[in-house]
Design a protein around this motif. Structure first.
Motif, PDB file in Angstrom:
ATOM      1  N   THR A  14       3.303  37.292  16.521  1.00 21.60           N
ATOM      2  CA  THR A  14       3.942  37.234  15.616  1.00 21.60           C
ATOM      3  C   THR A  14       5.250  36.200  15.260  1.00 21.60           C
ATOM      4  OG1 THR A  14       3.669  39.679  15.612  1.00 21.60           O
ATOM      5  CG2 THR A  14       5.807  39.152  14.567  1.00 21.60           C
ATOM      6  N   SER A  81      -3.547  46.784  27.241  1.00 21.43           N
ATOM      7  CA  SER A  81      -4.747  45.232  27.637  1.00 21.43           C
ATOM      8  C   SER A  81      -5.148  45.437  28.449  1.00 21.43           C
ATOM      9  CB  SER A  81      -4.340  44.299  26.070  1.00 21.43           C
ATOM     10  OG  SER A  81      -4.315  44.454  25.585  1.00 21.43           O
ATOM     11  N   LYS A 205       4.511  29.937  27.989  1.00 15.51           N
ATOM     12  CA  LYS A 205       3.530  30.912  27.519  1.00 15.51           C
ATOM     13  C   LYS A 205       3.768  30.229  25.867  1.00 15.51           C
ATOM     14  CE  LYS A 205       5.349  35.174  26.517  1.00 15.51           C
ATOM     15  NZ  LYS A 205       5.206  34.989  25.646  1.00 15.51           N
TER      16      LYS A 205
HETATM   17  N1  CTP Z   1      -1.633  40.659  24.973  1.00 22.96           N
HETATM   18  C1  CTP Z   1      -2.197  41.627  24.313  1.00 22.96           C
HETATM   19  N2  CTP Z   1      -2.665  43.204  24.490  1.00 22.96           N
HETATM   20  C2  CTP Z   1      -1.337  42.985  23.198  1.00 22.96           C
HETATM   21  C3  CTP Z   1       0.255  41.834  23.546  1.00 22.96           C
HETATM   22  C4  CTP Z   1      -0.553  41.076  23.785  1.00 22.96           C
HETATM   23  O1  CTP Z   1      -3.663  41.099  25.394  1.00 22.96           O
HETATM   24  N3  CTP Z   1      -1.485  44.336  22.745  1.00 22.96           N
HETATM   25  C5  CTP Z   1      -1.417  39.612  25.118  1.00 22.96           C
HETATM   26  C6  CTP Z   1      -0.959  37.978  24.158  1.00 22.96           C
HETATM   27  O2  CTP Z   1      -2.303  37.960  23.568  1.00 22.96           O
HETATM   28  C7  CTP Z   1      -0.619  37.150  25.104  1.00 22.96           C
HETATM   29  C8  CTP Z   1       0.079  37.757  26.308  1.00 22.96           C
HETATM   30  O3  CTP Z   1      -0.499  39.128  25.689  1.00 22.96           O
HETATM   31  O4  CTP Z   1      -1.799  36.379  25.589  1.00 22.96           O
HETATM   32  C9  CTP Z   1       1.616  37.431  25.847  1.00 22.96           C
HETATM   33  O5  CTP Z   1       1.654  38.109  24.881  1.00 22.96           O
HETATM   34  P1  CTP Z   1       3.021  37.593  23.594  1.00 22.96           P
HETATM   35  O6  CTP Z   1       3.355  36.281  24.146  1.00 22.96           O
HETATM   36  O7  CTP Z   1       3.801  38.434  23.485  1.00 22.96           O
HETATM   37  O8  CTP Z   1       1.708  37.300  22.591  1.00 22.96           O
HETATM   38  P2  CTP Z   1       1.628  38.566  21.531  1.00 22.96           P
HETATM   39  O9  CTP Z   1       1.655  39.917  21.878  1.00 22.96           O
HETATM   40  O10 CTP Z   1       0.481  37.889  20.673  1.00 22.96           O
HETATM   41  O11 CTP Z   1       3.222  37.390  20.104  1.00 22.96           O
HETATM   42  P3  CTP Z   1       3.659  38.133  19.638  1.00 22.96           P
HETATM   43  O12 CTP Z   1       4.731  38.817  20.794  1.00 22.96           O
HETATM   44  O13 CTP Z   1       4.735  36.911  19.225  1.00 22.96           O
HETATM   45  O14 CTP Z   1       3.390  39.332  18.641  1.00 22.96           O
END
Ligand code: CTP
Ligand code: MG
Length: 224
Positions: A14, A81, A205
């Motif tokens: 996001t 996850s 990251k």
């Molecule tokens: N991740 C995951 N399952 C989730 C959320 C995050 O496997 N439900 C993984 C992301 O793909 C990433 C790592 O955890 O490799 C670190 O998370 P983050 O940097 O927060 O990635 P995102 O959640 O994809 O980014 P955002 O919070 O901006 O949406």
């Protein structure tokens, strides 16, 4: 001394704001996930790799990482996850949990984590000194405190654990409503000692568009 790597890659990205989930976003012509898995392979210390991908893009993840990597569906939160990976990891001695988004993590840093585990650490995380002053704030945005900067560290991945300990820590982590931002915090809660080793500036990251710009510049300046 078997080590499995669990790679959470199921996030939406996001904050990056791209058209694709972050792990599938291109860096120097191939997805972030491909870089992260290659770094684990090149460390020479990882026996098996499990990727947790976006549930609607598992086939795409399989094509990115190759047939020697197990790809399963991730969960709603990062910790879900990781848990899905732990449930599938099988009989290993140690687990490394490594964000797909830390695409340019040097293999030498991954080896530092493994070395600490082989030397007897129950849990080990890579850290860097914090450069900014950090404040705590309340819900109105008013400052409530200033932790002493010299005692603070920014935390990276891979984080390494005795497999049994990480399993126990995740099992103990019943829905507390707390934001679980890394695995070490669950291990801290069950009272285990978490050691630190030096992280690396390239293990940042990829979170925002600025991070992707930096990563592109690094890839362009030092072809790997
Ligand atoms: N991740 C995951 N399952 C989730 C959320 C995050 O496997 N439900 C993984 C992301 O793909 C990433 C790592 O955890 O490799 C670190 O998370 P983050 O940097 O927060 O990635 P995102 O959640 O994809 O980014 P955002 O919070 O901006 O949406
Ligand atoms: Mg996230």
């Amino acid at each position: 001394r078997r080590i499995a790597a669990i790679v959470p890659a199921a996030g939406m990205g996001t904050r990056l704001g791209g058209a694709l989930p972050k792990a599938y976003v291109s860096l120097g012509g191939r997805p972030l996930l491909s870089w992260a898995v290659e770094g684990l392979r090149n460390s020479g210390v990882v026996d098996s790799i499990i990727v947790l991908g976006a549930p609607d893009r598992l086939q795409q993840a399989r094509e990115i990482v190759g047939s020697d990597v197990l790809v399963l569906a991730g969960g709603v939160e990062r910790s879900d996850s990781v848990k899905a990976g732990l449930d599938a990891v099988g009989d290993v001695d140690y687990v490394l949990v490594h964000d797909a988004a830390r695409a340019l993590t040097p293999p030498s840093m991954i080896r530092r984590i493994a070395d600490a585990l082989f030397s007897g650490a129950d849990a080990v995380i890579p850290v860097l000194p914090v450069v900014d002053t950090i404040k705590t704030v309340d819900s109105d945005g008013c400052v409530t405190g200033t932790p002493v900067r010299a005692t603070l560290r920014a935390v990276q991945t891979p984080q390494g654990f005795r497999a049994e300990l990480l399993r126990a820590a995740h099992d103990a982590a019943i829905q507390s409503g707390a934001d679980v931002t890394d695995d070490a915090m669950l291990v801290e809660k069950v009272g285990a000692t978490v050691r630190t080793v030096d992280g690396h500036s390239h293990a940042f990251k990829v979170t925002t568009p600025l991070d992707l710009t930096l990563a592109e510049a690094l890839v362009a300046s030092q072809p790997t």
